[in-house]
Design a protein around this motif. Structure first.
Motif, PDB file in Angstrom:
ATOM      1  N   ALA A 121       0.809  -1.218   0.000  1.00 52.48           N
ATOM      2  CA  ALA A 121       0.000   0.000   0.000  1.00 52.48           C
ATOM      3  C   ALA A 121       0.846   1.273   0.000  1.00 52.48           C
ATOM      4  O   ALA A 121       0.643   2.158  -0.853  1.00 52.48           O
ATOM      5  CB  ALA A 121      -0.966  -0.020   1.181  1.00 52.48           C
ATOM      6  N   PRO A 122       1.808   1.441   0.923  1.00 53.09           N
ATOM      7  CA  PRO A 122       2.603   2.683   0.884  1.00 53.09           C
ATOM      8  C   PRO A 122       3.459   2.797  -0.380  1.00 53.09           C
ATOM      9  O   PRO A 122       3.653   3.889  -0.911  1.00 53.09           O
ATOM     10  CB  PRO A 122       3.461   2.596   2.143  1.00 53.09           C
ATOM     11  CG  PRO A 122       3.504   1.165   2.490  1.00 53.09           C
ATOM     12  CD  PRO A 122       2.186   0.590   2.063  1.00 53.09           C
ATOM     13  N   THR A 123       3.962   1.646  -0.866  1.00 50.51           N
ATOM     14  CA  THR A 123       4.766   1.687  -2.094  1.00 50.51           C
ATOM     15  C   THR A 123       3.912   2.128  -3.282  1.00 50.51           C
ATOM     16  O   THR A 123       4.319   2.975  -4.086  1.00 50.51           O
ATOM     17  CB  THR A 123       5.380   0.315  -2.372  1.00 50.51           C
ATOM     18  OG1 THR A 123       6.107  -0.131  -1.225  1.00 50.51           O
ATOM     19  CG2 THR A 123       6.321   0.376  -3.563  1.00 50.51           C
ATOM     20  N   ALA A 124       2.707   1.568  -3.392  1.00 51.70           N
ATOM     21  CA  ALA A 124       1.813   1.949  -4.491  1.00 51.70           C
ATOM     22  C   ALA A 124       1.385   3.403  -4.370  1.00 51.70           C
ATOM     23  O   ALA A 124       1.278   4.119  -5.386  1.00 51.70           O
ATOM     24  CB  ALA A 124       0.588   1.031  -4.493  1.00 51.70           C
ATOM     25  N   LEU A 125       1.127   3.877  -3.134  1.00 47.30           N
ATOM     26  CA  LEU A 125       0.748   5.277  -2.948  1.00 47.30           C
ATOM     27  C   LEU A 125       1.851   6.214  -3.413  1.00 47.30           C
ATOM     28  O   LEU A 125       1.598   7.217  -4.107  1.00 47.30           O
ATOM     29  CB  LEU A 125       0.416   5.525  -1.476  1.00 47.30           C
ATOM     30  CG  LEU A 125      -0.002   6.957  -1.119  1.00 47.30           C
ATOM     31  CD1 LEU A 125      -1.274   7.337  -1.863  1.00 47.30           C
ATOM     32  CD2 LEU A 125      -0.188   7.102   0.390  1.00 47.30           C
ATOM     33  N   GLY A 126       3.092   5.919  -3.035  1.00 50.28           N
ATOM     34  CA  GLY A 126       4.216   6.741  -3.487  1.00 50.28           C
ATOM     35  C   GLY A 126       4.351   6.744  -4.997  1.00 50.28           C
ATOM     36  O   GLY A 126       4.586   7.793  -5.623  1.00 50.28           O
ATOM     37  N   ALA A 127       4.177   5.563  -5.626  1.00 52.43           N
ATOM     38  CA  ALA A 127       4.278   5.477  -7.085  1.00 52.43           C
ATOM     39  C   ALA A 127       3.155   6.260  -7.754  1.00 52.43           C
ATOM     40  O   ALA A 127       3.371   6.929  -8.776  1.00 52.43           O
ATOM     41  CB  ALA A 127       4.249   4.014  -7.513  1.00 52.43           C
ATOM     42  N   LEU A 128       1.931   6.205  -7.184  1.00 51.09           N
ATOM     43  CA  LEU A 128       0.808   6.937  -7.775  1.00 51.09           C
ATOM     44  C   LEU A 128       1.017   8.447  -7.695  1.00 51.09           C
ATOM     45  O   LEU A 128       0.705   9.177  -8.641  1.00 51.09           O
ATOM     46  CB  LEU A 128      -0.486   6.545  -7.062  1.00 51.09           C
ATOM     47  CG  LEU A 128      -1.033   5.149  -7.395  1.00 51.09           C
ATOM     48  CD1 LEU A 128      -2.249   4.836  -6.525  1.00 51.09           C
ATOM     49  CD2 LEU A 128      -1.409   5.055  -8.872  1.00 51.09           C
ATOM     50  N   ILE A 129       1.526   8.938  -6.572  1.00 47.95           N
ATOM     51  CA  ILE A 129       1.767  10.377  -6.439  1.00 47.95           C
ATOM     52  C   ILE A 129       2.816  10.836  -7.445  1.00 47.95           C
ATOM     53  O   ILE A 129       2.668  11.882  -8.106  1.00 47.95           O
ATOM     54  CB  ILE A 129       2.185  10.710  -4.999  1.00 47.95           C
ATOM     55  CG1 ILE A 129       0.989  10.483  -4.058  1.00 47.95           C
ATOM     56  CG2 ILE A 129       2.678  12.150  -4.895  1.00 47.95           C
ATOM     57  CD1 ILE A 129       1.310  10.719  -2.595  1.00 47.95           C
ATOM     58  N   THR A 130       3.892  10.050  -7.588  1.00 41.09           N
ATOM     59  CA  THR A 130       4.931  10.404  -8.563  1.00 41.09           C
ATOM     60  C   THR A 130       4.378  10.386  -9.983  1.00 41.09           C
ATOM     61  O   THR A 130       4.661  11.278 -10.793  1.00 41.09           O
ATOM     62  CB  THR A 130       6.111   9.426  -8.445  1.00 41.09           C
ATOM     63  OG1 THR A 130       6.684   9.543  -7.145  1.00 41.09           O
ATOM     64  CG2 THR A 130       7.177   9.740  -9.492  1.00 41.09           C
ATOM     65  N   THR A 131       3.564   9.353 -10.292  1.00 39.22           N
ATOM     66  CA  THR A 131       2.972   9.267 -11.631  1.00 39.22           C
ATOM     67  C   THR A 131       2.058  10.463 -11.899  1.00 39.22           C
ATOM     68  O   THR A 131       2.035  11.014 -13.009  1.00 39.22           O
ATOM     69  CB  THR A 131       2.192   7.963 -11.780  1.00 39.22           C
ATOM     70  OG1 THR A 131       3.076   6.861 -11.531  1.00 39.22           O
ATOM     71  CG2 THR A 131       1.605   7.831 -13.171  1.00 39.22           C
TER      72      THR A 131
END
Length: 372
Positions: A121-131
């Motif tokens: 979850a935190p890894t995906a959240l970070g990737a989504l914000i960067t995207t």
């Protein structure tokens, strides 16, 4: 602000570790606190910060610092590395708990699911914000490119329209100017009168010069540039040949090229107007320098024979001159009198610094006092 965020990123996970009720192992709290204190390392080495959280995850209290480390990992790394660390953060603590506790399959599955959620979850959240940020920047860049493309199309359309108008003007006016030159040449070749021959030759020369200047203004040729003050003498000579009595005095240092061309056009327009509206009049041209300004005066006396249009020296030519002088930061004033006399005055900036005790005649060209 950055220091405050960094302090919260360290102290909040550490406080959550210290508030833990049960301690699975004696080394659980020390390893978790060590992982919290080493979280600032994630900015330089995200993978190292995530690796330091693995012992704390095995100890059961490493999820608070691991969430922070994995979020930053998602913000800064590529998908293959993210997947690798999510798998490690899921498998390592789950395998240890399953083996240590001897969990049955159902409980083992729940343990793996929990670990996968907490790491993914935190890894995906970070990737989504960067995207999202990259997409926003890409959309902004696409918008700028679109705006630039539209502006380029508009500029191209304006340039094409100007070229079309230029071609039409060239074809129409150029045709008539060429016919005038041909007819004048034919008249000069066939007439027996000397004055008529000279006048016809001057008409032919003026027609050819007008055609050349029109083509240059329309961008169809690249001839010699418009002369400056050095071109006044031929201009005055042609005016004298047309029957004007012209006196020209210049007491000004050479101005910048643009100013010299503007001054040439002012004198040219003034002489043309005198030839049209006050034939045979006496014309005085005086150019002086006053500090960083050049003052140009063209004045004509009343014509020997009054004409119906004598008092009206205005027209599109003077309006165009006024605009040209204004663009250079100067002024243009005209004074028409009832007796047919007319005065045109222009003030143009030269950029020459004012020197104390400077005489307006110093550094100027030799005055021309020639009179027809």
């Amino acid at each position: 602000m950055t220091v405050l965020i960094e302090a919260l990123a360290v102290t909040v996970p550490a406080a959550m570790v210290l508030m833990a009720g049960g301690v699975p192992f004696t080394w659980s709290i020390p390893t978790a606190l060590a992982a919290c204190l080493l979280l600032p390392l994630r900015h330089r080495a995200p993978s190292a910060a995530a690796a330091l959280c693995l012992p704390a995850l095995v100890g059961g209290l490493g999820w608070p610092p691991a969430v922070v480390a994995l979020y930053h990992l998602g913000r800064t790394t590529r998908p293959p590395l993210m997947i690798t660390w999510v798998a490690l953060a899921t498998v390592v603590p789950s395998a240890f708990v399953i083996a240590h506790e001897g969990l049955p399959p159902g409980a083992a599955l729940l343990t793996v699911t929990f670990s996968l959620f907490m790491s993914g979850a935190p890894t995906a959240l970070g990737a989504l914000i960067t995207t999202r940020r990259e997409l926003t920047a890409s959309l902004a860049e696409a918008h700028r490119a679109r705006a630039a493309e539209l502006e380029a199309r508009e500029d191209g359309a304006r340039a094409a329209e100007r070229a079309r108008i230029a071609r039409e003007i060239h074809d129409a006016v150029g045709h008539h100017a060429t016919l005038i030159a041909v007819e004048a040449a034919a008249l000069a070749a066939t007439t027996q009168d000397g004055d008529t021959r000279d006048t016809a030759r001057r008409l032919r020369a003026l027609a050819k010069e007008s055609l050349t200047e029109m083509r240059a203004a329309l961008g169809l040729l690249t001839p010699e540039p418009t002369p400056g003050l050095e071109g006044l003498q031929p201009l005055v000579d042609r005016a004298r040949a047309a029957g004007l009595t012209v006196t020209c005095e210049s007491h000004s240092p050479p101005p910048p090229a643009a100013v010299g061309r503007a001054a040439y056009r002012v004198v040219q327009e003034a002489l043309t107007n005198v030839t049209k509206h006050a034939p045979g009049a006496t014309v005085e041209i005086r150019i002086t320098a006053h500090g960083d300004r050049m003052h140009l005066l063209v004045a004509n006396s009343p014509p020997p024979t009054p004409a119906a249009t004598t008092a009206d020296h205005g027209g599109k030519g003077l309006h165009g001159l006024s605009e040209r002088v204004s663009l250079l930061g100067g002024t243009l004033t005209t004074t028409a009198r009832a007796d047919g006399s007319f005065t045109l005055e222009a003030t143009l900036p030269t950029g020459h610094p004012k020197v104390d005790g400077d005489d307006s005649t110093k550094g100027g060209s030799a005055p021309d006092h020639a009179t027809a």
